[in-house]
Scaffold this active site. Structure first.
Site: not given
Ligand code: GLC
Length: 566
Positions: A234, A283
């Site tokens: 956002d 990751e």
């Protein structure tokens, strides 16, 4: 009238077996998001399982089969976190908790698991520009007063003027009024001011504070560990403010948005934050993604957010802001594709979301921005909206759909004042005051409100639905070949079967009469007639799908888009 020459058959036709999160299916090595169709769920208004008039997570979970049958790849959920709802959940008080009005963390977990079992990915909203004023950090900062280390996590400043009675600078809130509110000191005397680019209940974080950066890295991991497939970020353009918070030197700053880089928007410093986040996402197994809500002056600046080591997608708001006009559309499509090519990112097309007037109503009116108050010519708006959607879904890249657009819903332009909740409606000169009109709960079935949104006929819905919506419900449209719902289902099925749709990074334009667009990729051709008249244009190919149904040979119907196998 039939819409699909290649009938999609069952909604599952051509659908790959569901891939559990973390295991990209074969062929996805380039990234599943590159041509994904992603459906925005606005939790308040999608489905209400407990009958309190407000949508909730169990409601969404129960309706996931609709989204699977529609044929989308992923679902983006607007915020469902603990929030006082001063801005419909974009004011987050606790980033790791589900607001009780939407359910519990267990409900979120069940929703993510079930979506994955149905082959749908889940993207959640992340609101890093500001918190709620009820966030524990902000409340402590207020309580502890000037000098508290907690104040560094927000933008607290002494005021200007002899008694600090003037705001620290001239920035204006997007929702209207000054972007600063004065606090009271713990002893009750007038105190420092704090910055809020949106409502006063949404204080902006100070992203130079290491505590803020650490906290958001931890929040990312929290939701990644829960199994989400990505984040819609956002106000991604707002996190970093120009050093020293300089005056802008102009009034009516909203009018400048989108034309220029502002001291509070689209500062180059934001990109370092997203590079750090990208490293965290990478990751995790399974191609987790970041999508930027970044309102920038140009598509070129939007491209900065999707450089190879930053986010994966950024909404193309220049496209959303383009009217139903062939030349303008062609220009923005070319500019968008050209801007994204150097960074090797897909363009992310979008026509509607929870902040703008639905495209069926925008195109029912003369050009006039994205906050409209008039219903316009509904039949015209729907014809154009259907055509605009088919155009969008034929373009290379990814596309976002907003809940209810698959039903052809218009904006509700006549909501009475007393039911409105958009905070900006109540603040003079704000930008987005009419957003409630696109947030009305969607109709699922039945002849009486809330039309299956909630469990009981005659039960509540937080915004009233128009009586005509009985005829627009999912149940009413299912199986009707002329319905907008079946058009969307067919379009997504054809898109799955024809790899040329959504693929690549360019289109080959054909020569066309004024007001008409035609482009091809491989054996696929898309024609668009943006005019009010049929246009002669011969296509040597078979109609796959048309927004206006069958075409008369050699003629493109007014305000229509058609897909052809050539
Ligand atoms: C984004 C959201 C919008 C919200 C604003 C402030 O633009 O999409 O709904 O009001 O941010 O968080």
């Amino acid at each position: 009238m039939t819409q699909a020459a290649t009938t999609p058959g069952t909604a599952d036709a051509g659908r790959p077996a569901p891939a559990p999160a973390g295991t990209p299916a074969a062929g996805e090595s380039r990234g599943w998001w590159r041509d994904a169709v992603i459906y925005q769920v606005y939790p308040r208004s999608f489905a209400d399982a407990n009958g309190d008039g407000m949508g909730d997570l169990p409601g969404i979970r129960a309706r996931l089969p609709h989204l699977r049958d529609l044929g989308v790849d992923a679902v983006w959920l607007s915020p469902f976190y603990a929030s006082p709802q001063a801005d419909a959940g974009y004011d987050v008080a606790d980033y790791r908790a589900v607001d009780p009005m939407f359910g519990t963390l267990l409900d979120a977990d069940a929703l993510i698991r079930e979506a994955h079992a149905l082959g749908l990915r889940i993207i959640v909203d992340l609101v890093p520009n500001h918190s709620s004023d009820q966030h524990e950090w902000f409340q402590r900062a207020l309580r502890e007063g000037p000098g508290s280390p907690l104040r560094d996590r927000y933008h607290f400043r002494p005021g200007n003027g002899a008694d600090g009675e003037l705001p620290p600078n001239d920035w204006e809130s997007i929702f209207g009024g000054p972007a600063w509110t004065r606090t009271a000191n713990p002893d009750g005397t007038p105190g420092e001011w704090y910055l809020h680019l949106f409502a006063p209940e949404q204080p902006d974080f100070n992203w130079e504070s290491p505590a803020v950066a650490d906290e958001f890295r931890s929040i990312l991991r929290f939701w990644l560990d829960m199994g989400v497939d990505g984040f819609r970020v956002d106000v991604a353009h707002g996190l970093v403010k120009a050093a020293g918070l300089p005056d802008l030197g102009a009034h009516d700053q909203l009018k400048l948005l989108g034309n220029d880089v502002m001291p509070f928007f689209d500062q180059d410093g934001v990109h370092e934050i997203y590079r750090a986040w990208r490293r965290i996402l990478d990751e995790y197994p399974g191609q987790r993604v970041l999508v930027a809500e970044a309102w920038t002056p140009t598509v070129q600046r939007t491209a900065n957010y999707v450089r190879p080591d930053e986010m994966h997608q950024a909404f193309n708001f220049q496209y959303l802001g383009t009217y139903w006009d062939a030349d303008a559309l062609r220009r923005v499509i070319d500019e968008s594709l050209d801007a994204m090519r150097p960074v090797d990112a897909p363009t992310t097309w979008v026509l509607s979301n929870h902040d703008v007037t639905r495209h069926a109503t925008r195109f029912a009116n003369p050009p006039g921005g994205t906050q409209l108050r008039e219903p316009g010519d509904r039949a015209l708006g729907l014809r154009r909206a259907r055509a605009a959607t088919l155009l969008m879904l034929a373009l290379p890249g990814s596309a976002y759909l907003y809940q209810g657009e698959e039903l052809g819903l218009p904006d509700v332009t006549d909501l009475p004042d007393e039911v409105r909740q958009d905070p900006s409606y109540f603040r003079a000169s704000g930008q987005d005051g009419f957003r409630d009109g696109c947030r009305v709960p969607i109709p699922w079935s039945g002849t009486a409100a809330p039309y299956g949104f909630g469990p009981a006929e005659g039960g509540p819905s937080w915004l009233p639905q128009p009586a005509e919506w009985a005829g627009l419900s999912v149940a009413a449209q299912t199986g009707d070949p002329d319905s907008t719902l079946e058009l969307y289902r067919s379009a997504l099925a054809v898109r799955r079967q024809h790899p040329a749709l959504g693929a690549g990074d360019a289109v080959e334009w054909l020569e066309t009469p004024p007001g008409v667009l035609a482009f091809r990729r491989d054996d696929f051709l898309c024609t668009v007639n943006t005019t009010a008249e049929p246009v002669e244009f011969a296509v040597d190919g078979a109609l796959l799908l048309g927004s206006a149904g069958e075409q008369q040979p050699g003629l493109l119907a007014p305000d229509s888009t058609s897909w052809w196998a050539v």
